[in-house]
Each structure stands twice: as C-alpha cells, then as structure tokens.
Design a protein around this motif. Sequence first.
Motif, PDB file in Angstrom:
ATOM      1  N   VAL A 167      -3.918  -6.276   6.992  1.00  0.00           N
ATOM      2  CA  VAL A 167      -3.102  -7.493   7.017  1.00  0.00           C
ATOM      3  C   VAL A 167      -3.671  -8.462   8.041  1.00  0.00           C
ATOM      4  O   VAL A 167      -4.424  -8.069   8.947  1.00  0.00           O
ATOM      5  CB  VAL A 167      -1.620  -7.189   7.373  1.00  0.00           C
ATOM      6  N   ASN A 168      -3.328  -9.714   7.884  1.00  0.00           N
ATOM      7  CA  ASN A 168      -3.678 -10.704   8.901  1.00  0.00           C
ATOM      8  C   ASN A 168      -3.027 -10.294  10.223  1.00  0.00           C
ATOM      9  O   ASN A 168      -1.872  -9.868  10.247  1.00  0.00           O
ATOM     10  CB  ASN A 168      -3.196 -12.083   8.456  1.00  0.00           C
ATOM     11  N   LYS A 169      -3.757 -10.415  11.315  1.00  0.00           N
ATOM     12  CA  LYS A 169      -3.272  -9.914  12.606  1.00  0.00           C
ATOM     13  C   LYS A 169      -1.997 -10.608  13.073  1.00  0.00           C
ATOM     14  O   LYS A 169      -1.259 -10.072  13.909  1.00  0.00           O
ATOM     15  CB  LYS A 169      -4.366 -10.057  13.668  1.00  0.00           C
ATOM     16  N   ASN A 170      -1.719 -11.805  12.532  1.00  0.00           N
ATOM     17  CA  ASN A 170      -0.515 -12.540  12.924  1.00  0.00           C
ATOM     18  C   ASN A 170       0.650 -12.327  11.958  1.00  0.00           C
ATOM     19  O   ASN A 170       1.685 -12.977  12.076  1.00  0.00           O
ATOM     20  CB  ASN A 170      -0.823 -14.041  13.010  1.00  0.00           C
ATOM     21  N   SER A 171       0.473 -11.402  11.002  1.00  0.00           N
ATOM     22  CA  SER A 171       1.515 -11.190   9.994  1.00  0.00           C
ATOM     23  C   SER A 171       2.735 -10.470  10.554  1.00  0.00           C
ATOM     24  O   SER A 171       3.834 -10.560   9.997  1.00  0.00           O
ATOM     25  CB  SER A 171       0.950 -10.390   8.824  1.00  0.00           C
ATOM     26  N   GLY A 172       2.513  -9.700  11.617  1.00  0.00           N
ATOM     27  CA  GLY A 172       3.619  -8.947  12.202  1.00  0.00           C
ATOM     28  C   GLY A 172       3.762  -7.538  11.666  1.00  0.00           C
ATOM     29  O   GLY A 172       4.553  -6.749  12.183  1.00  0.00           O
ATOM     30  N   TYR A 173       2.983  -7.190  10.647  1.00  0.00           N
ATOM     31  CA  TYR A 173       3.064  -5.845  10.073  1.00  0.00           C
ATOM     32  C   TYR A 173       2.123  -4.903  10.808  1.00  0.00           C
ATOM     33  O   TYR A 173       1.031  -5.288  11.219  1.00  0.00           O
ATOM     34  CB  TYR A 173       2.702  -5.874   8.597  1.00  0.00           C
ATOM     35  N   SER A 174       2.569  -3.634  10.947  1.00  0.00           N
ATOM     36  CA  SER A 174       1.751  -2.674  11.685  1.00  0.00           C
ATOM     37  C   SER A 174       1.478  -1.390  10.912  1.00  0.00           C
ATOM     38  O   SER A 174       0.728  -0.537  11.394  1.00  0.00           O
ATOM     39  CB  SER A 174       2.432  -2.315  13.013  1.00  0.00           C
ATOM     40  N   SER A 175       2.067  -1.238   9.710  1.00  0.00           N
ATOM     41  CA  SER A 175       1.813  -0.032   8.921  1.00  0.00           C
ATOM     42  C   SER A 175       1.944  -0.355   7.436  1.00  0.00           C
ATOM     43  O   SER A 175       2.639  -1.300   7.052  1.00  0.00           O
ATOM     44  CB  SER A 175       2.785   1.092   9.288  1.00  0.00           C
ATOM     45  N   LEU A 176       1.281   0.451   6.625  1.00  0.00           N
ATOM     46  CA  LEU A 176       1.351   0.267   5.178  1.00  0.00           C
ATOM     47  C   LEU A 176       2.764   0.537   4.676  1.00  0.00           C
ATOM     48  O   LEU A 176       3.265  -0.170   3.791  1.00  0.00           O
ATOM     49  CB  LEU A 176       0.351   1.193   4.487  1.00  0.00           C
ATOM     50  N   ALA A 177       3.419   1.537   5.241  1.00  0.00           N
ATOM     51  CA  ALA A 177       4.787   1.859   4.829  1.00  0.00           C
ATOM     52  C   ALA A 177       5.708   0.662   5.070  1.00  0.00           C
ATOM     53  O   ALA A 177       6.561   0.336   4.230  1.00  0.00           O
ATOM     54  CB  ALA A 177       5.287   3.088   5.586  1.00  0.00           C
ATOM     55  N   GLU A 178       5.537   0.004   6.201  1.00  0.00           N
ATOM     56  CA  GLU A 178       6.361  -1.163   6.525  1.00  0.00           C
ATOM     57  C   GLU A 178       6.140  -2.286   5.517  1.00  0.00           C
ATOM     58  O   GLU A 178       7.096  -2.920   5.047  1.00  0.00           O
ATOM     59  CB  GLU A 178       6.021  -1.645   7.936  1.00  0.00           C
ATOM     60  N   VAL A 179       4.888  -2.534   5.183  1.00  0.00           N
ATOM     61  CA  VAL A 179       4.578  -3.600   4.224  1.00  0.00           C
ATOM     62  C   VAL A 179       5.219  -3.317   2.875  1.00  0.00           C
ATOM     63  O   VAL A 179       5.814  -4.205   2.244  1.00  0.00           O
ATOM     64  CB  VAL A 179       3.047  -3.761   4.065  1.00  0.00           C
ATOM     65  N   LEU A 180       5.123  -2.065   2.397  1.00  0.00           N
ATOM     66  CA  LEU A 180       5.692  -1.722   1.103  1.00  0.00           C
ATOM     67  C   LEU A 180       7.218  -1.832   1.116  1.00  0.00           C
ATOM     68  O   LEU A 180       7.827  -2.227   0.100  1.00  0.00           O
ATOM     69  CB  LEU A 180       5.261  -0.313   0.707  1.00  0.00           C
ATOM     70  N   GLU A 181       7.840  -1.506   2.227  1.00  0.00           N
ATOM     71  CA  GLU A 181       9.295  -1.658   2.335  1.00  0.00           C
ATOM     72  C   GLU A 181       9.697  -3.128   2.201  1.00  0.00           C
ATOM     73  O   GLU A 181      10.676  -3.459   1.521  1.00  0.00           O
ATOM     74  CB  GLU A 181       9.792  -1.096   3.672  1.00  0.00           C
ATOM     75  N   VAL A 182       8.944  -4.016   2.827  1.00  0.00           N
ATOM     76  CA  VAL A 182       9.249  -5.448   2.754  1.00  0.00           C
ATOM     77  C   VAL A 182       9.037  -5.957   1.333  1.00  0.00           C
ATOM     78  O   VAL A 182       9.845  -6.734   0.800  1.00  0.00           O
ATOM     79  CB  VAL A 182       8.387  -6.247   3.755  1.00  0.00           C
ATOM     80  N   ILE A 183       7.939  -5.536   0.696  1.00  0.00           N
ATOM     81  CA  ILE A 183       7.684  -5.954  -0.689  1.00  0.00           C
ATOM     82  C   ILE A 183       8.822  -5.507  -1.601  1.00  0.00           C
ATOM     83  O   ILE A 183       9.267  -6.253  -2.485  1.00  0.00           O
ATOM     84  CB  ILE A 183       6.346  -5.369  -1.183  1.00  0.00           C
ATOM     85  N   LYS A 184       9.327  -4.297  -1.360  1.00  0.00           N
ATOM     86  CA  LYS A 184      10.393  -3.753  -2.200  1.00  0.00           C
ATOM     87  C   LYS A 184      11.713  -4.480  -2.002  1.00  0.00           C
ATOM     88  O   LYS A 184      12.436  -4.778  -2.977  1.00  0.00           O
ATOM     89  CB  LYS A 184      10.565  -2.269  -1.890  1.00  0.00           C
ATOM     90  N   ASN A 185      12.033  -4.796  -0.756  1.00  0.00           N
ATOM     91  CA  ASN A 185      13.352  -5.332  -0.437  1.00  0.00           C
ATOM     92  C   ASN A 185      13.405  -6.846  -0.313  1.00  0.00           C
ATOM     93  O   ASN A 185      14.508  -7.429  -0.345  1.00  0.00           O
ATOM     94  CB  ASN A 185      13.865  -4.697   0.862  1.00  0.00           C
ATOM     95  N   GLU A 186      12.241  -7.489  -0.201  1.00  0.00           N
ATOM     96  CA  GLU A 186      12.219  -8.955  -0.089  1.00  0.00           C
ATOM     97  C   GLU A 186      11.189  -9.508  -1.081  1.00  0.00           C
ATOM     98  O   GLU A 186      10.069  -9.871  -0.696  1.00  0.00           O
ATOM     99  CB  GLU A 186      11.872  -9.372   1.340  1.00  0.00           C
ATOM    100  N   PRO A 187      11.551  -9.556  -2.351  1.00  0.00           N
ATOM    101  CA  PRO A 187      10.610  -9.980  -3.397  1.00  0.00           C
ATOM    102  C   PRO A 187       9.965 -11.334  -3.107  1.00  0.00           C
ATOM    103  O   PRO A 187      10.652 -12.289  -2.722  1.00  0.00           O
ATOM    104  CB  PRO A 187      11.489 -10.053  -4.647  1.00  0.00           C
TER     105      PRO A 187
END
Length: 331
Positions: A135-155
């Motif tokens: 991810v872009n370093k300024n995105s705020g994400y730190s793990s793949l699991a976190e990114v997938l949770e956001v994709i799932k819950n915030e379309p």
Amino acid sequence: MAISFRKTLKLAACALTLPLLISATSATASNYPNRPIEAVVGFGTGGSADRMTRIMSNHMSQELGVPVRVTNRPGAGTQIAANYILNAPDEGYHLFSSTFAPYLTNTILAGNATYSVEDFSYINFQWFDQDLIAVNKNSGYSSLAEVLEVIKNEPGKVRASVVQGSAGHLMARILLDAYDIPQNHLNLVTYNSGGEARTAVAGGQVDLVLISAQGSESIREFLTPLAIVSDERIEQWDVPTVNEALQPLNIEVPVLQGSMRGFAVSAEFERRHPERFNKLAQAMQNALAKKELQDELRSHEIGGVWIGPEKANQLMRENFETFRRYAHMLN
C-alpha cells in the motif's frame, strides 16, 4: 535362380545403403547449427524479456558457434511472436523468448489464441518473480487483513492498481472471493504496464498495488509492503507470505507464480529433432553455468537459474491450469 539372384542384389544394395543413411543422419545432427539462430522476443526493446534475451544471446552464440540474433515481434499480448515461432520451419533456428507466465496463458484463455501451451516446448525458465502486495505509505494501512476488512465493510473506499490480466490482477480477485467480498467492493484500476501501476500507488492515486516485486524496488520509499505471493519469504522484502498474512482471517489462497521468463521452441521441433533440442538445452545450461554470465545478469538484476526442460514444462502446465480455474474472475 534369376529371381533369387536379383533379390540378393537388392539385399546387398540395401545393406550398403543403410550405413550411408545412418551416417548422413548423424552428420546432420552433428552439423547443427550451421547458420544463425533467430531469438524472437514477444515484446518491444528495452523490456525485461528483451534485456534477458540480448544478454543470453551473446553467450549462447559462444556455446553454439553461430550468431544468435535477437528480433522483436511485439503485439497482441505475445501472440504475434508465438504464431511466428509456430509458423517457422521446425528445424531449430527459431527460439522463442518471453514472459511466458502470465502472457502466453492469457493469450490462450482470454486472447482467442489458436494454439495451446502444449504447442511449445519450454527449454528453461531462468527468471522468476513473485508478486508484492503493498500500500501507499500514507494510506494508513499496516496489514493485508486490515485492508481486506475495510474493502469488505466500506465498499469503494479502497482503490487498487494492477496490470491487466497479470497474476496480480487475478490474485486481487481471488483474495476478494476467498473472504466472501463482492468484487465491486474494491475500486480496481487496471493498467497496461507495471510502470503505470507502480506510478499510481507511489503517487497516491490508489491505495493498494499487486505487482511484480523485483520491479518495485524503485518505489520502495513510497510503499508499506504487506505480503509476498510466495510459499516462502524472500530476502528482498521482509514481509510475510500471502497465506501467513491471511491467517488472522482464517482463509488461504492458491499461490500464483508472478512471472516466468525464459526460452521455448515449437513442440514439433523437439519431436522431429530431439538431438538438436538437446543441443540447444545443453548450450543454455552451459552458458548459465559460467560465472561471467551470472555476473552480467546479476548486474542488470536479471535472473539466471537453470531448471531444465522437464521442470519448465511442468511449471507452465501448472500455471495454465491455475489460471484456467480462475480465469472467469478476470472478465
């Protein structure tokens, strides 16, 4: 007696001719190659496969004793080069150089190619590259699991860049499917080149990228790497494997081979001239065993392993079957 005598003469003639035929066949094999070999690259000049081929061609020439001349026949996702090889005489004077995975696979599954993976015989894949998930370093994400949770819950919140039809593109789709995320929840932007996809994440136009790891060194400072699509961790990127990164979500995905670059010939050539095929393979193996070549490849950050025809053909078929199983996700 006359008939018997004529038969005797014919048998004698055959006996005399047979050694001559065997001798001629042996001479043909030992004289190969006796003219330049054309190494056909399925991409334009300056790309990864082209640079690999131009370095290898010099050393192959030394091993074979004839020039190995590089020509570029880009277009249609490598279909133009592939068809050129298959339409050339099956005599061992045309060598196909390409990033066979995923491009050859994609031309068959999505590009309406008239050939199959079995129409080629793969001499060697010398340069492998795994895909990086970052991810872009300024995105705020730190793990793949976190990114997938956001994709799932915030379309629609997460934007991702991939190369159209690449292993990274397919992996993005598989990740969503594995975690029961509707495909339209991820804002997926497809590009025609890795450079464009990397520029998008480095510049912050997208949050996430799934792309070749080796080519991403130039944008390392702009990334937070999350996972490597591999069965084992790699030294270049100190991150977990994709399935290690997915353990918090209790899911697992197939590990897709990112890129496989190397050399092939038509399968018909190997069938007709196995001794010539073996001579080509031996020349390539000998070249790759030389420290001089390995140093040159390493200085250009190009792979130089020898796995041989049996393993190369096995990997190509496995790659094709994996892509075929999930190809519907790329539509």
